[in-house]
Motif scaffolding. Structure first.
Motif, short mmCIF file in Angstrom:
data_model
loop_
_atom_site.label_atom_id
_atom_site.label_comp_id
_atom_site.label_asym_id
_atom_site.label_seq_id
_atom_site.Cartn_x
_atom_site.Cartn_y
_atom_site.Cartn_z
N ASN A 26 14.97 5.38 -4.64
CA ASN A 26 15.84 4.74 -3.47
C ASN A 26 14.98 3.24 -3.21
O ASN A 26 15.94 2.34 -2.68
CB ASN A 26 15.32 5.42 -1.67
CG ASN A 26 16.35 6.71 -1.93
OD1 ASN A 26 17.50 6.69 -2.50
ND2 ASN A 26 16.05 7.77 -1.28
N LEU A 27 13.84 3.07 -3.47
CA LEU A 27 13.24 1.68 -3.40
C LEU A 27 13.91 0.86 -4.42
O LEU A 27 14.08 -0.32 -4.38
CB LEU A 27 11.84 1.69 -3.35
CG LEU A 27 10.95 2.58 -2.19
CD1 LEU A 27 9.26 2.39 -2.56
CD2 LEU A 27 11.42 1.61 -0.89
N VAL A 60 10.31 -3.59 -4.07
CA VAL A 60 10.32 -3.87 -5.71
C VAL A 60 11.92 -4.20 -5.94
O VAL A 60 12.68 -4.24 -5.08
CB VAL A 60 10.34 -2.30 -6.18
CG1 VAL A 60 8.77 -1.94 -6.10
CG2 VAL A 60 11.20 -1.43 -5.75
N PRO A 61 11.88 -4.94 -7.05
CA PRO A 61 13.34 -5.74 -7.71
C PRO A 61 14.18 -4.45 -7.64
O PRO A 61 13.83 -3.35 -8.24
CB PRO A 61 12.67 -6.02 -8.98
CG PRO A 61 11.11 -6.44 -8.87
CD PRO A 61 10.85 -5.25 -8.06
N VAL A 62 15.36 -4.71 -7.41
CA VAL A 62 16.53 -3.86 -7.58
C VAL A 62 16.54 -3.47 -9.04
O VAL A 62 16.59 -4.39 -9.80
CB VAL A 62 17.96 -4.62 -7.15
CG1 VAL A 62 19.08 -3.47 -7.40
CG2 VAL A 62 17.78 -4.56 -5.79
N GLU A 121 0.72 -1.32 0.16
CA GLU A 121 -0.11 -0.03 0.03
C GLU A 121 0.77 1.13 -0.02
O GLU A 121 0.55 2.12 -0.51
CB GLU A 121 -0.76 0.01 1.29
CG GLU A 121 -2.00 1.04 1.14
CD GLU A 121 -3.22 0.78 0.17
OE1 GLU A 121 -4.06 1.59 0.06
OE2 GLU A 121 -3.23 -0.31 -0.56
N ALA A 122 1.94 0.96 0.63
CA ALA A 122 2.80 2.50 0.82
C ALA A 122 3.50 2.87 -0.55
O ALA A 122 3.65 3.64 -1.11
CB ALA A 122 4.03 1.90 1.89
N VAL A 123 3.83 1.56 -1.42
CA VAL A 123 4.46 1.80 -2.63
C VAL A 123 3.27 2.49 -3.61
O VAL A 123 3.65 3.21 -4.50
CB VAL A 123 4.86 0.34 -3.37
CG1 VAL A 123 5.44 0.57 -4.74
CG2 VAL A 123 6.19 0.05 -2.35
N ARG A 124 2.15 1.91 -3.30
CA ARG A 124 1.00 2.24 -4.29
C ARG A 124 1.01 3.89 -4.24
O ARG A 124 0.65 4.73 -5.21
CB ARG A 124 -0.25 1.59 -4.09
CG ARG A 124 -1.39 1.77 -4.86
CD ARG A 124 -2.39 0.72 -4.67
NE ARG A 124 -3.18 1.15 -3.61
CZ ARG A 124 -4.31 1.90 -3.49
NH1 ARG A 124 -4.63 2.54 -4.75
NH2 ARG A 124 -4.95 2.14 -2.42
N SER A 136 -0.08 -3.54 -11.64
CA SER A 136 0.90 -4.40 -10.97
C SER A 136 0.85 -3.94 -9.44
O SER A 136 1.62 -4.42 -8.55
CB SER A 136 2.24 -4.46 -11.63
OG SER A 136 2.83 -3.10 -11.45
N ARG A 137 0.50 -2.67 -9.28
CA ARG A 137 0.47 -2.04 -7.76
C ARG A 137 -0.58 -3.07 -6.77
O ARG A 137 -1.63 -3.17 -7.24
CB ARG A 137 0.21 -0.62 -7.78
CG ARG A 137 1.23 0.06 -8.55
CD ARG A 137 0.99 1.53 -8.53
NE ARG A 137 1.74 2.25 -9.85
CZ ARG A 137 1.40 3.54 -10.11
NH1 ARG A 137 0.48 4.14 -9.45
NH2 ARG A 137 1.92 3.94 -11.28
#
Length: 346
Positions: A274-275, A282-284, A252-255, A345-346
């Motif tokens: 940064n994520l 999330v993938p590097v 939810e934070a990423v969304r 995808s979120r």
């Protein structure tokens, strides 16, 4: 014939079918007029105005002021306004005041503009109340008079005036009763989906004091975020990331952070970069992180340059080529975020 106000004229529409319905209704109920029909209507309007019909005169003046190609438009507008001005028509007073303020047909005269606009406001023209408030806010600074006109416009149901009144009262409040008046005014605006008012309510309920209410604060933060306020979206994402007032929920934070980044919020773009650089939730992907920081820098983010300098030594030539390709295909923040983190995808 549909009832007035049944179909919204505001943009953008939340759903494509809403716009399609509106467009269909406009085509059926109000078919598009040809240029010749519009010209004949303007000619009738001008003839009625010259015959002494004040409503036609005011409508034709509005047309003149909106169309820079009209010959001698300011002189014609002043001539047509003469009769309704003598009768102290509020709309005529307001239009003449705006012309004086902008220097249309005569040198700019701010004092004359204020006098005319304020007279129109006293006679009940709501639009003039808003302009009087703005004049006392910027041209003739007077906080008390500015607040007076904001409050009067708010009493007439103008949402932006309700929010502005609440904001001013909140800044000047010294006790609980004054805070409650400010809160009530902001809630009236927020219930009409004013996202700035909702964000102010979030801050009001979050701060320590007699009105502190964590549940209400979170409610209005969500309302503001759902209305599209990027600050609110970013803050809501951080709350979900840190588990403050809500359970920890990284998805939810990423969304929410991604939605704020789509709107060009610098903090959200840096956080999302940064994520991707750290691989948190999330993938590097250093290419995505670099593209986000470069876009933020291009938009004016003062911190993005320093972050890019620390990242550059870690990238290879092919990484830079991929960054440039990505930014060509997605040149703005919204398209870039959608390209690297699609909404589905979120």
């Amino acid at each position: 014939m549909p009832k007035k106000g049944r179909f919204r004229e505001a943009f953008p529409y939340e759903r494509e079918e809403d716009f399609a319905h509106w467009a269909w209704m406009r085509r059926v109920v109000e078919p598009e007029r040809s240029g010749e029909e519009r010209l004949r209507e303007l000619e009738r309007l001008e003839a009625d105005a010259k015959a002494g019909d004040d409503r036609s005169a005011l409508a034709f003046v509005r047309h003149l002021l909106k169309n820079p190609d009209e010959p001698r438009r300011f002189a014609r507008a002043q001539h047509l306004l003469a009769s309704p001005l003598q009768k102290e028509n509020p709309e005529a007073l307001h239009l003449a005041g705006l012309m004086a303020l902008r220097g249309e047909g005569e040198p700019p005269d701010e004092e004359k503009a204020l006098r005319l606009v304020e007279r129109a406001a006293y006679l009940g023209r709501v639009e003039a109340m808003l302009d009087a408030a703005r004049l006392y806010e910027s041209v003739f600074p007077d906080e008390k008079k500015s607040l007076y006109w904001w409050r009067l416009a708010a009493a007439h149901g103008v949402v932006s005036a309700q929010r502005k009144t609440g904001e001013k009262l909140l800044a000047a409040a010294r006790g609980e009763e004054e805070l409650k008046v400010a809160r009530d005014m902001l809630e009236r605006a927020a219930r009409d989906h004013d996202r700035d008012a909702a964000f102010l309510l979030f801050r009001l309920y979050a701060r320590r004091g007699p009105l502190e209410d964590r549940d209400a604060s979170l409610f209005w933060l969500k309302e503001s975020a759902l209305s599209g306020d990027t600050d609110a979206q970013y803050r809501l994402g951080i709350l979900h990331w840190a588990g403050q007032r809500v359970p920890v929920n990284q998805r939810e934070a990423v969304r929410w952070i991604a939605r704020a980044a789509e709107g060009g919020h610098f903090g959200a773009m840096e956080m999302l970069a940064n994520l991707f650089l750290s691989g948190s939730s999330v993938p590097v992907n250093r290419v995505y992180g670099c593209a986000l920081l470069r876009t933020a820098k291009r938009l004016g983010d003062p911190n993005a340059g320093a972050l890019l300098r620390t990242l550059t030594p870690l990238l290879k030539r092919r990484d830079f080529e991929e960054v440039r390709r990505l930014m060509r295909e997605a040149p703005d923040a919204a398209s870039l975020v959608e390209a690297i983190l699609p909404r589905r995808s979120r």
